[in-house]
Design a protein around this motif. Structure first.
Motif, mmCIF file in Angstrom:
data_model
loop_
_atom_site.group_PDB
_atom_site.id
_atom_site.type_symbol
_atom_site.label_atom_id
_atom_site.label_comp_id
_atom_site.label_asym_id
_atom_site.label_seq_id
_atom_site.Cartn_x
_atom_site.Cartn_y
_atom_site.Cartn_z
ATOM 1 N N MET A 101 -79.999 -69.867 56.264
ATOM 2 C CA MET A 101 -79.300 -68.624 56.006
ATOM 3 C C MET A 101 -77.849 -68.934 55.633
ATOM 4 O O MET A 101 -77.193 -69.748 56.264
ATOM 5 C CB MET A 101 -79.364 -67.740 57.249
ATOM 6 C CG MET A 101 -78.650 -66.424 57.058
ATOM 7 S SD MET A 101 -79.031 -65.227 58.337
ATOM 8 C CE MET A 101 -77.802 -65.629 59.547
ATOM 9 N N ILE A 102 -77.355 -68.267 54.608
ATOM 10 C CA ILE A 102 -75.977 -68.473 54.163
ATOM 11 C C ILE A 102 -75.061 -67.547 54.959
ATOM 12 O O ILE A 102 -75.299 -66.348 55.056
ATOM 13 C CB ILE A 102 -75.838 -68.181 52.662
ATOM 14 C CG1 ILE A 102 -76.628 -69.199 51.859
ATOM 15 C CG2 ILE A 102 -74.388 -68.175 52.247
ATOM 16 C CD1 ILE A 102 -76.569 -68.984 50.367
ATOM 17 N N THR A 103 -74.010 -68.134 55.507
ATOM 18 C CA THR A 103 -73.039 -67.318 56.219
ATOM 19 C C THR A 103 -72.054 -66.739 55.223
ATOM 20 O O THR A 103 -71.972 -67.169 54.060
ATOM 21 C CB THR A 103 -72.264 -68.156 57.251
ATOM 22 O OG1 THR A 103 -71.463 -69.111 56.545
ATOM 23 C CG2 THR A 103 -73.188 -68.849 58.223
ATOM 24 N N LEU A 104 -71.301 -65.774 55.650
ATOM 25 C CA LEU A 104 -70.290 -65.165 54.794
ATOM 26 C C LEU A 104 -69.283 -66.204 54.325
ATOM 27 O O LEU A 104 -68.881 -66.209 53.154
ATOM 28 C CB LEU A 104 -69.587 -64.031 55.546
ATOM 29 C CG LEU A 104 -68.598 -63.205 54.742
ATOM 30 C CD1 LEU A 104 -69.254 -62.592 53.514
ATOM 31 C CD2 LEU A 104 -67.999 -62.127 55.615
ATOM 32 N N ILE A 137 -67.011 -69.610 50.023
ATOM 33 C CA ILE A 137 -66.685 -70.941 49.504
ATOM 34 C C ILE A 137 -67.413 -71.193 48.190
ATOM 35 O O ILE A 137 -66.839 -71.745 47.250
ATOM 36 C CB ILE A 137 -66.997 -72.029 50.561
ATOM 37 C CG1 ILE A 137 -65.983 -71.915 51.706
ATOM 38 C CG2 ILE A 137 -66.973 -73.418 49.946
ATOM 39 C CD1 ILE A 137 -66.279 -72.771 52.903
ATOM 40 N N ALA A 138 -68.648 -70.760 48.084
ATOM 41 C CA ALA A 138 -69.391 -70.921 46.834
ATOM 42 C C ALA A 138 -68.688 -70.187 45.692
ATOM 43 O O ALA A 138 -68.585 -70.705 44.578
ATOM 44 C CB ALA A 138 -70.816 -70.410 47.005
ATOM 45 N N LYS A 139 -68.186 -68.987 45.956
ATOM 46 C CA LYS A 139 -67.458 -68.237 44.931
ATOM 47 C C LYS A 139 -66.149 -68.937 44.562
ATOM 48 O O LYS A 139 -65.780 -68.986 43.396
ATOM 49 C CB LYS A 139 -67.184 -66.819 45.406
ATOM 50 C CG LYS A 139 -68.415 -65.950 45.447
ATOM 51 C CD LYS A 139 -68.081 -64.539 45.884
ATOM 52 C CE LYS A 139 -69.312 -63.689 45.963
ATOM 53 N NZ LYS A 139 -69.719 -63.133 44.686
ATOM 54 N N LEU A 140 -65.463 -69.482 45.567
ATOM 55 C CA LEU A 140 -64.212 -70.186 45.302
ATOM 56 C C LEU A 140 -64.444 -71.429 44.453
ATOM 57 O O LEU A 140 -63.645 -71.754 43.583
ATOM 58 C CB LEU A 140 -63.517 -70.559 46.607
ATOM 59 C CG LEU A 140 -63.010 -69.401 47.453
ATOM 60 C CD1 LEU A 140 -62.449 -69.921 48.769
ATOM 61 C CD2 LEU A 140 -61.970 -68.600 46.709
ATOM 62 N N ARG A 141 -65.534 -72.131 44.694
ATOM 63 C CA ARG A 141 -65.834 -73.354 43.934
ATOM 64 C C ARG A 141 -66.039 -73.067 42.447
ATOM 65 O O ARG A 141 -65.872 -73.952 41.615
ATOM 66 C CB ARG A 141 -67.067 -74.043 44.499
ATOM 67 C CG ARG A 141 -66.824 -74.701 45.831
ATOM 68 C CD ARG A 141 -68.089 -75.444 46.289
ATOM 69 N NE ARG A 141 -68.018 -75.808 47.678
ATOM 70 C CZ ARG A 141 -67.456 -76.914 48.146
ATOM 71 N NH1 ARG A 141 -66.888 -77.753 47.322
ATOM 72 N NH2 ARG A 141 -67.442 -77.171 49.430
ATOM 73 N N ALA A 142 -66.389 -71.835 42.109
ATOM 74 C CA ALA A 142 -66.607 -71.473 40.707
ATOM 75 C C ALA A 142 -65.296 -71.193 39.969
ATOM 76 O O ALA A 142 -65.303 -71.072 38.746
ATOM 77 C CB ALA A 142 -67.518 -70.249 40.633
#
Length: 77
Positions: free
Chosen positions: A1-4, A9-14
């Motif tokens: 499960m992905i935490t908030l 962090i995934a959005k920031l990496r983009a």
């Protein structure tokens, strides 16, 4: 499960590298100073309320990146 946090962090990496670094520094500062509470002065609260009212009425647009950066700087961030 992905935490908030993982999702954020995934959005920031983009983002571009310079933006990632800027936001990472902000996150580190917040984490290092977790107990610090930011309180607006009555004048600042009035300015925010006035701006929100103008946005609701369509008399003001959202702030530019430069305006947002200046606001953060005024808070010492």
């Amino acid at each position: 499960m992905i935490t908030l946090l993982d999702e954020a962090i995934a959005k920031l990496r983009a983002l571009p590298a310079d933006r990632q670094e800027e936001l990472a520094r902000m996150l580190i500062e917040v984490a290092d100073d977790e107990a610090r509470v930011y309180e607006l002065t009555p004048e600042q609260e009035a300015e925010v309320e006035q701006a929100m009212q103008e946005i609701r009425e369509g008399r003001m647009e959202y702030a530019s990146d430069e305006e947002v950066a200046a606001l953060w700087k005024s808070f010492g961030l």
